[in-house]
Design a protein around this motif. Structure first.
Motif, PDB file in Angstrom:
ATOM      1  N   ALA A 131       9.737  17.390  -2.727  1.00 38.34           N
ATOM      2  CA  ALA A 131       8.954  18.419  -2.855  1.00 38.34           C
ATOM      3  C   ALA A 131       7.439  17.122  -2.577  1.00 38.34           C
ATOM      4  O   ALA A 131       6.727  17.221  -2.313  1.00 38.34           O
ATOM      5  N   ILE A 132       7.643  16.054  -3.958  1.00 38.03           N
ATOM      6  CA  ILE A 132       6.697  15.523  -3.937  1.00 38.03           C
ATOM      7  C   ILE A 132       6.325  14.990  -2.196  1.00 38.03           C
ATOM      8  O   ILE A 132       5.043  14.314  -2.080  1.00 38.03           O
ATOM      9  N   PHE A 133       7.417  14.078  -2.302  1.00 39.10           N
ATOM     10  CA  PHE A 133       7.552  12.745  -0.870  1.00 39.10           C
ATOM     11  C   PHE A 133       7.595  14.245   0.715  1.00 39.10           C
ATOM     12  O   PHE A 133       6.662  12.800   1.878  1.00 39.10           O
ATOM     13  N   SER A 134       7.268  14.723   0.601  1.00 39.50           N
ATOM     14  CA  SER A 134       6.751  15.974   1.885  1.00 39.50           C
ATOM     15  C   SER A 134       5.947  16.096   1.983  1.00 39.50           C
ATOM     16  O   SER A 134       5.033  15.988   3.468  1.00 39.50           O
ATOM     17  N   GLU A 135       4.697  15.957   0.881  1.00 42.26           N
ATOM     18  CA  GLU A 135       3.190  15.526   1.118  1.00 42.26           C
ATOM     19  C   GLU A 135       3.011  14.247   1.497  1.00 42.26           C
ATOM     20  O   GLU A 135       1.308  14.255   1.720  1.00 42.26           O
ATOM     21  N   HIS A 136       3.942  13.545   1.816  1.00 48.15           N
ATOM     22  CA  HIS A 136       3.126  12.035   1.854  1.00 48.15           C
ATOM     23  C   HIS A 136       4.621  11.271   2.687  1.00 48.15           C
ATOM     24  O   HIS A 136       5.636  11.977   3.129  1.00 48.15           O
ATOM     25  N   ASP A 137       3.860  11.303   4.082  1.00 42.97           N
ATOM     26  CA  ASP A 137       4.746  10.662   4.868  1.00 42.97           C
ATOM     27  C   ASP A 137       5.541   8.652   4.960  1.00 42.97           C
ATOM     28  O   ASP A 137       4.507   7.985   5.063  1.00 42.97           O
ATOM     29  N   LEU A 138       6.124   9.047   4.362  1.00 44.25           N
ATOM     30  CA  LEU A 138       6.909   8.288   3.390  1.00 44.25           C
ATOM     31  C   LEU A 138       8.521   7.842   5.263  1.00 44.25           C
ATOM     32  O   LEU A 138       9.726   7.150   3.820  1.00 44.25           O
ATOM     33  N   SER A 139       8.195   7.843   5.637  1.00 43.09           N
ATOM     34  CA  SER A 139       9.319   7.932   6.340  1.00 43.09           C
ATOM     35  C   SER A 139       9.919   5.960   6.688  1.00 43.09           C
ATOM     36  O   SER A 139      10.739   5.611   7.019  1.00 43.09           O
ATOM     37  N   GLU A 140       8.741   5.375   6.493  1.00 44.02           N
ATOM     38  CA  GLU A 140       9.168   3.903   6.802  1.00 44.02           C
ATOM     39  C   GLU A 140       9.382   2.915   4.976  1.00 44.02           C
ATOM     40  O   GLU A 140       9.294   1.878   5.498  1.00 44.02           O
ATOM     41  N   LEU A 141       9.313   3.758   4.610  1.00 44.42           N
ATOM     42  CA  LEU A 141       9.659   3.710   3.121  1.00 44.42           C
ATOM     43  C   LEU A 141      11.312   4.014   2.473  1.00 44.42           C
ATOM     44  O   LEU A 141      11.949   5.608   2.465  1.00 44.42           O
ATOM     45  N   VAL A 142      12.337   3.633   2.054  1.00 45.29           N
ATOM     46  CA  VAL A 142      13.689   4.412   1.302  1.00 45.29           C
ATOM     47  C   VAL A 142      13.317   3.863  -0.218  1.00 45.29           C
ATOM     48  O   VAL A 142      12.788   3.497  -1.453  1.00 45.29           O
ATOM     49  N   VAL A 143      13.228   5.467  -0.863  1.00 42.84           N
ATOM     50  CA  VAL A 143      12.366   5.354  -2.539  1.00 42.84           C
ATOM     51  C   VAL A 143      13.789   5.933  -3.012  1.00 42.84           C
ATOM     52  O   VAL A 143      14.443   6.980  -2.900  1.00 42.84           O
ATOM     53  N   GLY A 172       1.147  -1.640  -0.338  1.00 44.70           N
ATOM     54  CA  GLY A 172      -0.156   0.127   0.210  1.00 44.70           C
ATOM     55  C   GLY A 172       0.676   1.182  -0.500  1.00 44.70           C
ATOM     56  O   GLY A 172       0.334   2.123  -0.719  1.00 44.70           O
ATOM     57  N   LEU A 173       1.763   1.345   1.200  1.00 48.38           N
ATOM     58  CA  LEU A 173       2.489   2.309   0.915  1.00 48.38           C
ATOM     59  C   LEU A 173       3.405   2.280  -0.541  1.00 48.38           C
ATOM     60  O   LEU A 173       3.582   3.415  -0.712  1.00 48.38           O
ATOM     61  N   ALA A 174       3.719   1.092  -1.125  1.00 48.35           N
ATOM     62  CA  ALA A 174       4.290   1.828  -2.435  1.00 48.35           C
ATOM     63  C   ALA A 174       3.567   2.469  -3.013  1.00 48.35           C
ATOM     64  O   ALA A 174       4.209   2.868  -4.067  1.00 48.35           O
ATOM     65  N   SER A 175       2.385   1.303  -3.414  1.00 49.13           N
ATOM     66  CA  SER A 175       1.419   2.130  -4.630  1.00 49.13           C
ATOM     67  C   SER A 175       1.209   3.718  -4.254  1.00 49.13           C
ATOM     68  O   SER A 175       1.467   4.935  -5.376  1.00 49.13           O
ATOM     69  N   GLY A 176       1.338   4.251  -2.945  1.00 47.04           N
ATOM     70  CA  GLY A 176       1.154   5.162  -2.138  1.00 47.04           C
ATOM     71  C   GLY A 176       1.997   6.435  -3.627  1.00 47.04           C
ATOM     72  O   GLY A 176       1.750   7.861  -3.838  1.00 47.04           O
ATOM     73  N   ALA A 177       3.355   5.362  -3.227  1.00 49.84           N
ATOM     74  CA  ALA A 177       4.394   6.492  -3.405  1.00 49.84           C
ATOM     75  C   ALA A 177       4.468   6.332  -5.259  1.00 49.84           C
ATOM     76  O   ALA A 177       4.898   7.760  -5.993  1.00 49.84           O
ATOM     77  N   VAL A 178       4.230   5.390  -5.774  1.00 50.91           N
ATOM     78  CA  VAL A 178       4.037   6.217  -6.914  1.00 50.91           C
ATOM     79  C   VAL A 178       3.044   6.882  -7.968  1.00 50.91           C
ATOM     80  O   VAL A 178       3.169   7.346  -8.622  1.00 50.91           O
ATOM     81  N   ALA A 179       1.945   6.459  -6.997  1.00 52.78           N
ATOM     82  CA  ALA A 179       0.796   7.396  -6.939  1.00 52.78           C
ATOM     83  C   ALA A 179       1.001   8.374  -7.047  1.00 52.78           C
ATOM     84  O   ALA A 179       0.836   9.603  -8.311  1.00 52.78           O
ATOM     85  N   ALA A 180       1.594   9.100  -6.291  1.00 48.66           N
ATOM     86  CA  ALA A 180       1.665  10.237  -6.068  1.00 48.66           C
ATOM     87  C   ALA A 180       2.761  11.073  -7.242  1.00 48.66           C
ATOM     88  O   ALA A 180       3.139  11.944  -7.933  1.00 48.66           O
ATOM     89  N   ILE A 181       4.075  10.240  -7.743  1.00 49.88           N
ATOM     90  CA  ILE A 181       4.452  10.084  -8.826  1.00 49.88           C
ATOM     91  C   ILE A 181       3.917  10.887  -9.768  1.00 49.88           C
ATOM     92  O   ILE A 181       4.556  11.893 -11.241  1.00 49.88           O
ATOM     93  N   GLN A 182       3.380   9.752 -10.242  1.00 48.65           N
ATOM     94  CA  GLN A 182       2.260   9.933 -11.752  1.00 48.65           C
ATOM     95  C   GLN A 182       1.241  10.917 -11.337  1.00 48.65           C
ATOM     96  O   GLN A 182       0.700  11.715 -12.505  1.00 48.65           O
ATOM     97  N   SER A 183       0.948  11.345 -10.655  1.00 45.73           N
ATOM     98  CA  SER A 183       0.014  12.367 -10.060  1.00 45.73           C
ATOM     99  C   SER A 183       0.678  13.817 -10.955  1.00 45.73           C
ATOM    100  O   SER A 183       0.079  14.682 -11.902  1.00 45.73           O
ATOM    101  N   ARG A 184       2.333  13.971 -10.236  1.00 38.70           N
ATOM    102  CA  ARG A 184       2.753  14.959  -9.989  1.00 38.70           C
ATOM    103  C   ARG A 184       3.149  15.191 -11.617  1.00 38.70           C
ATOM    104  O   ARG A 184       3.096  16.133 -12.196  1.00 38.70           O
TER     105      ARG A 184
END
Length: 736
Positions: free
Chosen positions: A226-238, A42-54
């Motif tokens: 800037a993209i990932f600052s809007e999402h809590d990705l402290s538990e992921l390394v992208v 779920g976290l990974a899908s959210g990160a990819v979706a944030a990149i695609q949206s931006r």
């Protein structure tokens, strides 16, 4: 043996309890692993979706800029700066260094001319340059915001670098936006540098030819940070790689990945035709968790272990089902969100295209309706008076009056074509050094007649007003247009006020920030006490063809014509309006040092005053339109010249080969086959002493179409009369 029999049941219970405890611990660990895996997905899908949206938003931004170019015939640096400034890139799109326009030219000479035309005080050193000393075929002409980093990129030929060139050629071939691979941006002038990439959208002429690209340079660390600052990705390394997972292709890394990460997944995504590999791994905080408590299970009694085992198994099964349902729900929500995002983007793009088409059709309808109305009135005057002239050939007085009226109708038609050229900022101007106060004072009677009895006319002319360098007729026409608009905004009467003032604009002042160039300016303000305009109407007031008047009361070119004239004269126009209180329109023109010239009214000389021709002066008339050719030939013969005529350039050269006594070449510029400029070059090559006079219905600059000036000559603007033809032919023949 008795011991075995005695303790058999407890031993079996203990063994069963231990076995049950171990089994429960195993199932719990498996369920926890499944839950962690689902949560990680779920976290990974959210990160990819944030990149695609931006990135989808960035592509939409470029499409909007491309539409801005396609919707206008000519865009200068100020227009482009105003458009990009409205987007507020630094505030709304972190990581986007800017949006630029790169022109494409077929050869270095054409590129140098384009760069020279774009050079101004904001980019005085604009020159095409290429990587590795190569020959430039493209150049960045505009790049906003114009800061110290973007200034470094002006003039750069991005096709001279293979990675950028591949993306630019891909965009031109497909007709869609394309993204480059990893590059070092030209703007990276600071010690700490980032990886970057660029997105290109092609620009095509209506006929289909490529003339450049709009593009956007992006800094990877700033953008994805800037993209990932809007999402809590402290538990992921992208980690984001360009095409393949290789160290040299790394675009972004949020943190150093751990060697023993519990979860690792790679996702492939495509942005503007370019594949990216997004590698995601779990962080230490994700993998760490409270240890499972086995002590309570191990210490339970034998009878309760079975119950506990069943209870734990049931709980684990239920937990697993709950986790799976949560995963399916989250995955479905993300899938639906992505589908809605794509649908909304497609719907938005379709709606924008429909709106642009509707605006075009509305503009064309307004233009054709207004022009057809005006031209029909003028043609009615011309045709009606010519009918009268045919019937009154025996009445010289009425015949002369009918011909004069028809001529006035034709002059009004010519004036309408000049207004259309003014809207496109292509009208030929005759600027002079003038005193605006004297011009406005001389218009008092004209303004009073135009405004009517219900509108009071006031002037407030500044003492010691500076001179300006402008076309007095066009300035007078602009003030008159504004006055008529003001009159229409005051149906119940009111006050029209025309004021002048000297102003100085300092660098960094409020007026400078409002768009005025620093320097000394003359301000002419036309204000009224009418109904005023809403902010929405004010924002569109200078748009071509936009009007709030009912159908049939004009083409909507009035304010556009004023705006075009002011811009063509190097000035600035500003509109201030309050509903219910009135409107003020400010015209700013640059100060000019010098004495004012007298503004003389043009008059048509009598036929007796026209310079005559001589029979030994032979004029070659070259015109592809038969009726125009016959008219010019007849008029020149009537003036006393000997005349021969040709319908095209090849026929004219053949006549010159046969006759060596041709004195003047009078040729149209725009003709099928060999145009007038080419004909003049060929004729001058054969007869260096040949006099040349051009004529055209276009503006001279537009009709030149890149002529090299080798066959330079004066130009007579169509439509022309017999008197103007006589004077210009005589002048061309008499000049040294």
């Amino acid at each position: 043996m008795p011991f075995v029999h005695r303790y058999a049941a407890p031993l079996i219970a203990l063994i069963v309890g231990v076995a049950a405890t171990l089994l429960a611990a195993f199932l719990t660990a498996q369920a926890e692993a499944g839950r962690r895996e689902a949560r990680f997905e779920g976290l990974a899908s959210g990160a990819v979706a944030a990149i695609q949206s931006r990135m989808l938003a960035q592509l939409t931004l470029l499409r909007g800029t491309s539409g801005f170019f396609q919707a206008s015939d000519a865009i200068d640096r100020d227009d482009f700066r105003d458009f990009i400034g409205g987007l507020r890139l630094e505030e709304n799109y972190p990581g986007v260094l800017g949006i630029g326009y790169a022109v494409y030219a077929a050869n270095p000479d054409a590129l140098a001319r384009l760069a020279s035309a774009a050079r101004d005080e904001r980019a005085p050193g604009l020159r095409p340059w290429a990587a590795g000393g190569k020959e430039a075929r493209s150049a960045i002409l505009f790049l906003e915001p114009m800061n110290r980093m973007n200034l470094q990129a002006l003039g750069f030929d991005m096709t001279s670098e293979p990675t950028r060139r591949a993306a630019m050629e891909g965009a031109a071939a497909s007709g869609h936006a394309r993204m480059s691979g990893k590059v070092r941006l030209v703007q990276e002038i600071d010690p700490v540098k980032q990886a970057g990439f660029l997105i290109y959208a092609p620009l095509f002429r209506p006929a289909g030819g490529l003339y450049g690209w709009v593009y956007s340079p992006l800094r990877a660390n700033d953008l994805f940070g800037a993209i990932f600052s809007e999402h809590d990705l402290s538990e992921l390394v992208v980690e984001i790689y360009d095409e393949r997972v290789e160290p040299q292709r790394l675009l972004y890394r949020s943190a150093a990945p751990r060697a023993g990460a519990g979860q690792i997944v790679s996702r492939r995504m495509e942005v503007a035709g370019r594949p990216w590999i997004v590698r995601l791994s779990s962080s230490e905080s994700f993998d760490s968790g409270p240890p499972m408590l086995f002590g309570a299970l191990v210490g339970a009694a034998g009878a309760l272990i079975t119950l506990l085992l069943a209870t734990l198994m049931l709980q684990q099964v239920r937990a697993k089902e709950t986790t799976e349902r949560e995963v399916r729900s989250r995955t479905g929500q993300l899938r639906k969100a992505m589908e809605r995002l794509h649908e909304e983007a497609a719907a938005r793009e379709q709606a924008e295209a429909q709106v642009r088409q509707m605006q075009k059709m509305e503009a064309v309808g307004q233009l054709t309706g207004g022009i057809a109305h005006d031209f029909n009135n003028m043609l009615a005057v011309i045709i009606g008076n010519l009918d009268v002239a045919e019937r009154r050939l025996d009445d010289p007085s009425r015949l002369s009056r009918a011909i004069s009226n028809a001529r006035q109708g034709a002059d009004k038609a010519a004036e309408l074509t000049r207004r259309l050229l003014a809207f496109g900022r292509r009208q030929p101007l005759s600027p002079r050094v003038i005193d605006a106060n004297a011009l406005i004072a001389g218009m008092s009677e004209l303004l009073e007649r135009s405004l009517g009895a219900t509108v009071r006319h006031e002037t407030d002319l500044a003492d010691g007003l500076w001179r300006v360098h402008a076309d007095p007729a066009q300035l007078e026409n602009a003030i008159l247009n504004l006055a008529i608009n003001a009159r229409d905004a005051m149906p119940d009467g009111g006050t029209l006020r025309v004021a002048t003032a000297n102003i100085s604009v300092a660098e960094g002042s409020d007026r400078h920030r409002d768009g005025l160039r620093p320097g000394e300016l003359v301000l002419i303000t036309v204000s009224d006490t009418g109904v005023g305009m809403s902010p929405e109407v004010t924002a569109r007031a200078i748009e071509p063809f936009f009007t709030t008047k009912e159908v049939g009361r004009g083409t909507g070119l009035g304010l556009s014509q004023v705006y075009g004239f002011v811009k063509q004269s190097g000035g600035h126009l500003r509109i201030r309006s309050t509903p219910g209180r009135g409107t003020s329109i400010d015209i700013y023109l640059p100060r000019h040092e010098g004495e004012a010239e007298a503004v003389r009214s043009e008059h048509r000389p009598a036929d007796d005053d026209l310079p005559p021709g001589r029979e030994n002066e032979l004029v070659l008339v070259v015109e592809d339109e038969e009726q125009v050719r016959d008219m010019a030939t007849e008029a020149l013969r009537d003036l006393g010249y000997s005349v021969v005529a040709a319908a095209g350039g090849e026929e004219a050269l053949a006549m010159m080969a046969e006759r060596g006594d041709i004195t003047l070449l009078f040729t149209d510029i725009v003709m099928p086959g060999m145009n007038g400029r080419r004909l003049a070059e060929e004729a001058r090559a054969r007869r260096p002493d040949l006099k040349i006079l051009f004529t055209t219905g276009y503006t001279p600059d537009a009709a030149d179409n890149g002529g090299n000036g080798a066959a330079a000559g004066a130009t007579l603007q169509k439509p022309y009369g017999r008197a103007e033809l006589a004077r210009r032919v005589r002048r061309a023949l008499d000049q040294a």
